[in-house]
Design an enzyme around this catalytic site. Structure first.
Site, short mmCIF file in Angstrom:
data_model
loop_
_atom_site.label_atom_id
_atom_site.label_comp_id
_atom_site.label_asym_id
_atom_site.label_seq_id
_atom_site.Cartn_x
_atom_site.Cartn_y
_atom_site.Cartn_z
N SER A 78 4.19 7.91 0.47
CA SER A 78 2.52 8.03 0.08
C SER A 78 2.14 6.64 0.53
CB SER A 78 1.82 9.12 -0.64
OG SER A 78 0.48 8.92 -0.56
N ASN A 79 0.43 7.02 -0.16
CA ASN A 79 -0.33 4.83 -0.08
C ASN A 79 -1.02 5.06 -1.14
OD1 ASN A 79 -3.04 5.99 0.95
ND2 ASN A 79 -1.54 6.19 2.24
N HIS A 80 -2.48 4.22 -1.74
CA HIS A 80 -2.39 3.95 -3.01
C HIS A 80 -4.02 4.49 -2.92
CE1 HIS A 80 0.23 2.73 -5.65
NE2 HIS A 80 1.13 2.05 -4.86
N ALA A 97 -5.93 6.93 4.23
CA ALA A 97 -4.76 6.13 5.03
C ALA A 97 -3.56 7.25 5.60
CB ALA A 97 -4.57 5.85 3.67
N VAL A 152 1.20 -1.60 0.07
CA VAL A 152 0.53 -0.30 -0.01
C VAL A 152 0.47 1.32 -0.06
CG1 VAL A 152 -2.00 -0.82 1.22
CG2 VAL A 152 -0.26 -0.09 2.24
#
Lengths: 234, 234
Positions: B42-44, B108, A38
């Site tokens: 960062s993240n998806h 998130a 992620v």
């Protein structure tokens, strides 16, 4: 007879299409390097400058392949677009797109990737935050500039710097073995990353030229004109 | 008289607007944690689920504040939107948006940030790749769930898991002190991160409910209906 002369020029397919018959490869945008399924590391490149160059080269008559990292821009019309994530993906797509007459490496490629990517999401645990070790990514610009038989006639790099912009670009030009570096200042406050305007310095082995701040589209058109002149002279 | 009854219901502002008079706070999207002026972690997360919840809550009559990290989605109509980058920025914006009756933490949020952010772009040098040390970010969900006098009546967390989805969500519910966890499986191949559909499990202290896979808009509307029921009973 002025009108007749202009009409004559306009019928000449080379005029207004100085890159007709040339293959141009452009990279654009950031890369994303995974940490786990992620999380990733990326950078603030919007892809606006690289996409504008691909568009300008297509308008100049070239057959253009654009290899781009994740951006929120539409694919430019009339351009073959290859979407990639990581630096290694980008290198593979670039090599697959060769041969080319001109290659412009405008992407902001991650210098490093995480040494061992976790198969599952890293959890907060008693052990405290993880420490990430990195390994160097392939250097796409240097790889292609030193490619031997498949080296494009003109290899153009970009340098995104926050300090000593021209000095760092000169060093990069020598180190990478490319023909031209387009250096831009991406320090916070310049608005270059993500913005619509850019101040660039064109650095060659024996010259530095600073262009007035202008739109990224303007930079793209001027750069394409310059590349057409360079390749015509070469 | 059926029509008259329906007309009567439609004139009742509570029908179709079960959150009328309620303040709802929603977080959405990823956060970005800087490494240096150009790089970040960062993240998806696309923000699609969080934004859909904010929209559904507004449609249910609530006064909604949406605190969102960087996404490529339009601000939902009729919602107060606060744009932030880092986890610390997000916590500050969330605290500024209190009091609220319901808080839904769908963002998130990065668990960790880089311990010391470089002022200038990290350069490739003879020393090889850098090694990054991290420190834990503030836990926004736990901070708000344990906020004492300012704790919203309902505090909802999200769990993005790639394995042992429900078990991890149960543990998170207990650890964070929230009322409900919406757990979703974001393993590669599920298409949840960035996609338009979601399979969620609603985890409370004494139940687990698995909803059929449906659009993120569908999940949002069903969740808002559930939250309205929970707050009406409380």
């Amino acid at each position: 007879e002025i009108i007749a002369a202009i009409e004559g020029l306009m019928k000449d397919p080379a005029v207004g299409h100085p890159l007709k018959g040339k293959r141009v490869l452009v990279t654009s945008g950031p890369t994303r390097e995974p940490i786990d399924p992620v999380r990733y590391i990326s950078n603030h490149s919007s892809g606006k400058q690289g996409h504008a160059i691909a568009k300008a080269a297509a308008e100049a008559g070239a057959e253009v392949t654009l290899v781009t990292g994740p951006v929120s821009l539409a694919d430019p019309v009339g351009v073959t677009v290859v979407h990639v994530e990581s630096a290694r993906d980008m290198l593979a797509a670039v090599e697959a797109a060769l041969p080319a007459d001109i290659a412009v490496f405008a992407a902001a490629v991650a210098d490093w990737r995480v040494a061992s990517v976790a198969d599952n999401k890293l959890k907060k645990g008693a052990g405290g935050p993880p420490s990430l070790a990195f390994v160097e990514n392939p250097d796409i610009l240097a790889t292609i500039a030193k490619h031997g038989s498949k080296r494009p006639q003109l290899v153009v790099g970009f340098a995104a710097e926050t300090e000593a912009v021209v000095d760092n670009a000169r060093a990069k030009l020598a180190r990478k073995g490319c023909d031209l570096i387009v250096a831009n200042d991406v320090a916070p406050g310049t608005g270059t990353f993500g913005g619509d305007a850019n101040t660039v310095h064109l650095v060659t082995p024996d010259s530095v030229e600073t262009w007035d701040r202008q739109s990224k589209d303007g930079v793209a058109r001027a750069l394409v004109t310059r590349l057409a002149e360079m390749i015509a002279k070469a």
